[in-house]
Design an enzyme around this catalytic site. Structure first.
Site, PDB file in Angstrom:
ATOM      1  N   SER A 117       5.312  -2.712  -1.892  1.00 39.23           N
ATOM      2  CA  SER A 117       6.604  -3.316  -2.207  1.00 39.23           C
ATOM      3  C   SER A 117       7.303  -2.576  -3.337  1.00 39.23           C
ATOM      4  CB  SER A 117       6.393  -4.777  -2.611  1.00 39.23           C
ATOM      5  OG  SER A 117       7.571  -5.342  -3.132  1.00 39.23           O
ATOM      6  N   TYR A 141       3.268 -11.251  -8.008  1.00 39.18           N
ATOM      7  CA  TYR A 141       3.358 -10.671  -6.666  1.00 39.18           C
ATOM      8  C   TYR A 141       3.359  -9.146  -6.729  1.00 39.18           C
ATOM      9  CZ  TYR A 141       5.602  -8.763  -2.534  1.00 39.18           C
ATOM     10  OH  TYR A 141       5.901  -7.981  -1.445  1.00 39.18           O
ATOM     11  N   LYS A 145       0.405  -6.273  -5.419  1.00 30.69           N
ATOM     12  CA  LYS A 145       0.667  -5.116  -4.553  1.00 30.69           C
ATOM     13  C   LYS A 145       0.216  -3.813  -5.220  1.00 30.69           C
ATOM     14  CE  LYS A 145       2.562  -6.982  -0.865  1.00 30.69           C
ATOM     15  NZ  LYS A 145       2.046  -6.799   0.503  1.00 30.69           N
TER      16      LYS A 145
END
Length: 330
Positions: A117, A141, A145
């Site tokens: 991402s 988040y 990643k």
């Protein structure tokens, strides 16, 4: 190739399954259906309703199939939720890839394409962003990643598992025939929420902030069509098939679209004038996030065909018009 797609019932996963099948690959899907939809996966595709953290289930799946490669989508993806439930995200995303890589190691599967991402970059120092720019995530988040990328790097060094991480920017659109598309519950992405306002399912669309350092004061983001994104996964598998080294690629268009431009394009494509209001900024939203796709173009030969705002909105609108309730009740 015989490919396992984790999270293959989700938005990007289902479009990638579709493109892999068109490419002539054999596909198996594993998805726990937390956010995915069984109806998004063709009936002829072998499907396992399991969680990638379930080691016993993974062993059974790998025992029953002779996979050549894995495409890994199965992960939680909501930035706001990750701020509220960081341990949930570390358990699902970070531990999930560990369990998957262990199963791959035990079954001698040496190729993986992984959905990373733009969130790994945090607030960029400049735009467009290249793969060499600092990765400083500002939410759990994005950190998961980045950790997943790092775990893949060490798995390459220790076990020879070659991996390609594809760092997505914003994803939009749907398959052109409207047979599959985006159905998140609740929906958090900008374009489908704009189109819900056009459908009358929302009484208005809110733009958060109109005083950013951008040409019209609203956030600027880089939107990639989901079919173009899916094609990048097929190309990444071909890259690994040629015994190339592990690698990382940004997937974007080198072109930013502001929220106001999205609104104007949606009104043009749909022919509907819906209500728009402006609200306060959301914490942690950078002014602009735009990717340099140069490396993906040069190394993978990736050339997006549908990644312009009108095609993205047109195909998303086609899907939403044909499926006003998304996939309905799975």
């Amino acid at each position: 190739m015989n490919v396992l797609v984790t999270g293959g019932a989700g938005y990007i996963g289902s479009h990638t399954v579709d493109r892999l099948l068109a490419h002539g690959d054999k596909v198996t899907v594993i998805d726990n259906l937390w956010t995915g939809h069984r109806k998004a996966v063709p009936e002829e595709v072998k499907f396992y309703e399991n969680d990638v953290r379930d080691k016993a289930a993974l062993k059974k799946i790998f025992d029953e199939n002779n996979f050549d490669a894995v495409v890994h989508f199965a992960a939680l993806t909501q930035v706001g939720e990750s701020m509220e439930k960081p341990l949930f995200y570390f358990d699902n995303n970070t531990y999930g890839v560990i369990a998957l890589l262990e199963a791959m190691r035990e079954h001698n599967v040496k190729k993986i394409v992984f959905s990373s991402s733009a969130a790994t970059y945090g607030v960029p120092e400049h735009n467009p962003i290249t793969e060499e720019d600092p990765q400083k995530p500002i939410n759990p988040y994005g950190l998961t990643k980045l950790q997943m990328e790092q775990i893949m790097d060490w798995s390459d060094k220790a076990y020879g598992i070659k991996g390609v991480a594809l760092r997505y920017f914003n994803v939009a659109g749907a398959k052109e025939d409207g047979s599959i598309g985006e159905d998140h519950r609740p929906e958090s992405h900008m374009i489908p929420n704009i189109l819900k306002a056009a459908q009358g399912k929302k009484d208005k669309i809110t733009i958060f902030g109109d005083d950013y350092n951008t040409p019209d004061g609203t956030n600027v983001r880089d939107y990639v069509h989901v079919v173009d994104l899916a094609d990048a996964h097929v190309l990444a598998l071909e890259y690994l098939q040629k015994n190339n080294r592990s690698n990382r690629f940004n997937l974007g268009t080198d072109t930013g679209m502001s929220n106001k431009q999205l609104i104007d394009a949606a009104k043009k494509v749909t022919g509907i004038d819906f209500k728009v209001e402006y609200g306060p900024r959301r914490a942690g939203d950078p002014d602009a996030l735009v990717a340099s796709p140069k490396k993906a173009e040069e190394v993978l030969g990736w050339k997006p065909k549908l990644s312009n705002v009108e095609d993205e909105i047109r195909t998303a609108w086609n899907w939403m018009t044909k499926h006003p309730d998304g996939y309905g009740e799975d």
